[in-house]
Design a protein around this motif. Structure first.
Motif, short mmCIF file in Angstrom:
data_model
loop_
_atom_site.label_atom_id
_atom_site.label_comp_id
_atom_site.label_asym_id
_atom_site.label_seq_id
_atom_site.Cartn_x
_atom_site.Cartn_y
_atom_site.Cartn_z
N ALA A 62 33.46 41.09 19.98
CA ALA A 62 32.77 42.35 19.71
C ALA A 62 31.25 42.16 19.69
N LEU A 63 30.78 41.06 19.14
CA LEU A 63 29.34 40.81 19.14
C LEU A 63 28.82 40.56 20.56
N ILE A 64 29.60 39.85 21.36
CA ILE A 64 29.19 39.59 22.74
C ILE A 64 29.04 40.89 23.52
N PHE A 65 30.00 41.79 23.34
CA PHE A 65 30.02 43.03 24.11
C PHE A 65 29.47 44.23 23.34
N SER A 66 28.74 43.99 22.26
CA SER A 66 28.32 45.08 21.38
C SER A 66 27.27 46.01 21.97
N ARG A 67 26.87 45.79 23.20
CA ARG A 67 25.96 46.75 23.85
C ARG A 67 26.66 48.09 24.06
N ALA A 78 35.33 44.70 12.29
CA ALA A 78 35.77 43.32 12.14
C ALA A 78 34.96 42.59 11.07
N ILE A 79 33.65 42.79 11.08
CA ILE A 79 32.80 42.05 10.15
C ILE A 79 32.91 42.60 8.73
N VAL A 80 33.07 43.90 8.58
CA VAL A 80 33.31 44.46 7.24
C VAL A 80 34.66 43.96 6.71
N PHE A 81 35.67 43.92 7.58
CA PHE A 81 36.98 43.39 7.18
C PHE A 81 36.85 41.91 6.79
N GLU A 82 36.09 41.17 7.56
CA GLU A 82 35.84 39.75 7.25
C GLU A 82 35.19 39.61 5.88
N LEU A 127 28.15 34.33 6.64
CA LEU A 127 28.22 34.85 8.01
C LEU A 127 28.38 36.37 8.12
N PRO A 128 29.27 37.01 7.35
CA PRO A 128 29.38 38.46 7.51
C PRO A 128 28.12 39.22 7.11
N TRP A 133 23.77 42.48 9.06
CA TRP A 133 22.33 42.67 9.21
C TRP A 133 21.97 42.76 10.69
N TRP A 134 22.52 41.85 11.50
CA TRP A 134 22.20 41.84 12.92
C TRP A 134 22.66 43.13 13.59
N LEU A 135 23.87 43.58 13.26
CA LEU A 135 24.36 44.84 13.83
C LEU A 135 23.46 46.01 13.42
N TRP A 136 23.04 46.01 12.18
CA TRP A 136 22.19 47.10 11.69
C TRP A 136 20.85 47.13 12.42
N THR A 137 20.28 45.97 12.69
CA THR A 137 18.97 45.91 13.32
C THR A 137 19.05 45.97 14.85
#
Length: 152
Positions: A62-67, A78-82, A127-128, A133-137
């Motif tokens: 998901a991070l790779i294809f998050s564009r 996934a990351i919130v679940f993690e 990590l989560p 943070w990375w997703l938010w920014t």
């Protein structure tokens, strides 16, 4: 309209994906060996390790294809679940250690347990937060037509 001219997979984004991929490989290998060798000894812990592996694999992809907006949403889920998993399992492993039998990927927040068990150096706990943070920014771009429809 949300947009960013910054490339998404450079710098910290690339490092984040690499760390998620390493955690995916480590937790997949660990859960596979645990399940094959001694599943009966601690089925809850080993099932949780397998679940963590699936979550890390999904988060990596998901991070790779998050564009794309769809993968961006999958990354958040996934990351919130993690994060929920590591907080719940980490807390329960301290409060009720007998519940698990043996440590899992998320036991003791991925850190050091009371019996000297050394996990993943708290990477599963940190990590989560970095991922969110990375997703938010680095929000996914919303096409102009979709932004206009949403605004009206």
């Amino acid at each position: 309209m949300i947009s960013s001219s910054r490339p998404r997979m450079t710098g910290i984004g690339r490092v984040l994906v690499i760390v998620y991929a390493i955690m995916a490989l480590a937790s997949t290998g660990r859960s596979f060996v645990q399940i094959v060798r001694e599943f009966d000894a601690a089925p809850v812990a080993y099932t949780l390790s397998a679940l963590a592996a699936v979550v890390y694999i999904l988060a990596t992809l998901a991070l790779i294809f998050s564009r794309s907006q769809g993968w961006y949403v999958v990354a958040w889920i996934a990351i919130v679940f993690e994060l929920a998993g590591v907080l719940i399992v980490g807390t329960l492993s301290w409060i009720v250690p007998a519940m698990f039998g043996h440590p899992s990927v998320w036991s003791y927040y991925g850190g050091i347990g009371p019996d000297g068990y050394i996990g993943y150096l708290f990477v599963p706990l940190i990590l989560p937060f970095l991922g969110l943070w990375w997703l938010w920014t680095h929000r996914a771009r919303v096409p102009a037509a979709a932004a206009e429809v949403a605004a009206s």
